[in-house]
Design a protein around this motif. Sequence first.
Motif, PDB file in Angstrom:
ATOM      1  N   TYR A  17      -8.098  -5.744  -4.077  1.00  0.00           N
ATOM      2  CA  TYR A  17      -7.187  -5.853  -5.814  1.00  0.00           C
ATOM      3  C   TYR A  17      -7.630  -6.296  -6.431  1.00  0.00           C
ATOM      4  CZ  TYR A  17      -3.711  -3.771  -1.221  1.00  0.00           C
ATOM      5  OH  TYR A  17      -3.359  -3.229  -0.992  1.00  0.00           O
ATOM      6  N   SER A  45      -1.586   0.512  -3.188  1.00  0.00           N
ATOM      7  CA  SER A  45      -2.169  -0.010  -1.408  1.00  0.00           C
ATOM      8  C   SER A  45      -2.415   1.364  -1.033  1.00  0.00           C
ATOM      9  CB  SER A  45      -0.571  -0.051  -1.119  1.00  0.00           C
ATOM     10  OG  SER A  45      -0.799  -0.261   0.519  1.00  0.00           O
ATOM     11  N   THR A  90      -2.037   0.566   4.526  1.00  0.00           N
ATOM     12  CA  THR A  90      -0.811   0.323   5.810  1.00  0.00           C
ATOM     13  C   THR A  90       0.199  -0.638   5.256  1.00  0.00           C
ATOM     14  OG1 THR A  90      -2.027  -0.999   7.232  1.00  0.00           O
ATOM     15  CG2 THR A  90      -2.635   1.395   7.662  1.00  0.00           C
ATOM     16  N   LEU A 125      -1.730  -8.152   6.450  1.00  0.00           N
ATOM     17  CA  LEU A 125      -1.912  -9.421   6.618  1.00  0.00           C
ATOM     18  C   LEU A 125      -0.583  -9.681   7.716  1.00  0.00           C
ATOM     19  CD1 LEU A 125      -1.091 -10.602   2.641  1.00  0.00           C
ATOM     20  CD2 LEU A 125      -2.917 -10.677   4.296  1.00  0.00           C
TER      21      LEU A 125
HETATM   22  P1  ADP Z   1      -2.138  -3.121   2.800  1.00  0.00           P
HETATM   23  O1  ADP Z   1      -2.769  -2.578   3.674  1.00  0.00           O
HETATM   24  O2  ADP Z   1      -1.135  -2.673   1.788  1.00  0.00           O
HETATM   25  O3  ADP Z   1      -3.253  -4.178   1.936  1.00  0.00           O
HETATM   26  P2  ADP Z   1      -1.883  -5.573   3.576  1.00  0.00           P
HETATM   27  O4  ADP Z   1      -0.584  -6.191   4.287  1.00  0.00           O
HETATM   28  O5  ADP Z   1      -3.223  -6.171   3.523  1.00  0.00           O
HETATM   29  O6  ADP Z   1      -1.350  -4.382   3.415  1.00  0.00           O
HETATM   30  O7  ADP Z   1      -0.929  -6.114   2.185  1.00  0.00           O
HETATM   31  C1  ADP Z   1       0.073  -6.367   1.605  1.00  0.00           C
HETATM   32  C2  ADP Z   1       0.154  -6.616   0.500  1.00  0.00           C
HETATM   33  O8  ADP Z   1      -0.066  -8.135  -0.227  1.00  0.00           O
HETATM   34  C3  ADP Z   1      -0.499  -5.498  -0.262  1.00  0.00           C
HETATM   35  O9  ADP Z   1      -0.001  -4.447  -0.513  1.00  0.00           O
HETATM   36  C4  ADP Z   1      -0.767  -6.443  -1.810  1.00  0.00           C
HETATM   37  O10 ADP Z   1      -0.223  -5.940  -2.585  1.00  0.00           O
HETATM   38  C5  ADP Z   1      -0.291  -7.728  -1.693  1.00  0.00           C
HETATM   39  N1  ADP Z   1      -2.036  -8.873  -1.391  1.00  0.00           N
HETATM   40  C6  ADP Z   1      -2.622  -8.490  -0.413  1.00  0.00           C
HETATM   41  N2  ADP Z   1      -3.877  -9.121  -0.439  1.00  0.00           N
HETATM   42  C7  ADP Z   1      -3.313  -9.363  -0.748  1.00  0.00           C
HETATM   43  C8  ADP Z   1      -5.459 -10.110  -2.527  1.00  0.00           C
HETATM   44  N3  ADP Z   1      -5.921 -10.443  -2.308  1.00  0.00           N
HETATM   45  N4  ADP Z   1      -4.558  -9.625  -3.731  1.00  0.00           N
HETATM   46  C9  ADP Z   1      -2.986  -8.833  -4.314  1.00  0.00           C
HETATM   47  N5  ADP Z   1      -3.052  -8.854  -3.581  1.00  0.00           N
HETATM   48  C10 ADP Z   1      -2.733  -8.763  -1.952  1.00  0.00           C
END
Ligand code: ADP
Length: 463
Positions: free
Chosen positions: A368, A417, A423, A427
Amino acid sequence: MYLILIFIILGIVPLLFFSYVLLNTVVEKQINNRITKIENQGKVLSNKLNVSTYLATGDDDDIDKEVTRLADYFEGRIIIVNDNLKVIKDTYTLEDGKYLISEDVIKCLSGGSNTPLNNDKTQYLRLTYPITHNNSNEIMGAIVMSFSTKDIGIIRDSMERRVQLYSITLVILIVVFAIYFSGILTKPLTNVVNSIDRMTDGYRLDEGIAIKGYNEIEKISDSFSHMINRMQKLEMSRQEFVSNVSHELKTPITSIKVLADSLLMQEDTPVELYREFLLDITDEIERENKIINDLLSLVKLDKTAGDMHIAAVNINELLELILKRLSPIANKQNIEIIYESFRPVVAEVDEVKLLLAISNLIENAIKYNIEDGWVRVSLNADHKYFFIKISDSGIGIPEEAQDSIFERFYRVDKARSRETGGTGLGLAITKNAIQMHHGAIKVYSKEGEGSTFNVRIPLNYIV
Ligand code: ADP
């Protein structure tokens, strides 16, 4: 039922015991008083007798009168014997001139102690008192005094009847009280049990439970409501999760089906198109695979802490390894990775889980980000915790989404994403893994400017 029994036992047994003890104490005291009085009179009489010739002759009107008066006063009988056991005087005149051979008199004449004989059946008290010579202390004879204790017996009987009456009244009161109160005490409990039964039968979590009773029961009811609320939330989140999982798993399969169908429907499809569609199909299969893998990681993390494989791990080396693995993705987007370590850190962690958690954070910081951006990873520690900070120059996270990003399948921008192979589970996995280490994670972000994720984990693992 048990409650009633406890009430009765606690109320009645001590009552009966104490009234019995009290009654006996009163009667005993009365008898002792009587004995002391008679003994004193006996002493006075003995002092008179040891200076007169009465014991030898039996002739002394004054003493005769005195003895008769005393016997009348105590409503009893007095027998005076000399040291030959000969009866000198019997106020009942039955034994006059005869010999009185009885155990207590012989004992008394030979200087033994004169314990009073109290006969409960005939209600007579018999006391033998020695007559001792003034100078030589020689025992000259004995005074045998028998007195009725009937009056004390009458008092005892009437007291006993009164105590019985009080006891019966009290027993009835206690039984009524026990039945009434056990009803009051158990009614709210029965209500709680009924509510629980209804919920168990119909599994109606929304029915809730609201019992008004005494304090403790209300507390149970409140805790129970609390538990039900939590179960409701868990059930909702479980249902949401299941529907999300099926949706996420179906999406790649639907794409594959559409791609395959369109190939099948066309006749004379050029080989290039086959290749192109098959590449798309492979992408979708890869995506499906990634979702399944992420789900499996999450399920594994949801298990108990017993699954933790804790060992002393060099965190600096762990971070270097993660960065080395991720640098090809960063290079693709021309993103610079900066790594700062303020001190060497060795901590008790589950290496595989921590690697997964931190990898996800750094991968996100790359994914991102903007073209030619940067990612800064820093490691520090104090005496208790180590801190990993991951900052990026990326797109940032809108304020209102910052609370939700740790939820399973949550994505701020689904399209982006998906494009980056996300997925929405990354997080959630990270947060779970950090929590299993009793650590914490916080996010600071401004849309369009970048994000910072702060991780804090104890250096020593606490079970
Ligand atoms: P994904 O598999 O979609 O990356 P995550 O659970 O890792 O799922 O993250 C959830 C959402 O949080 C992401 O889809 C993104 O929109 C946002 N996100 C996570 N980390 C960042 C970051 N470092 N900068 C911007 N947005 C982020």
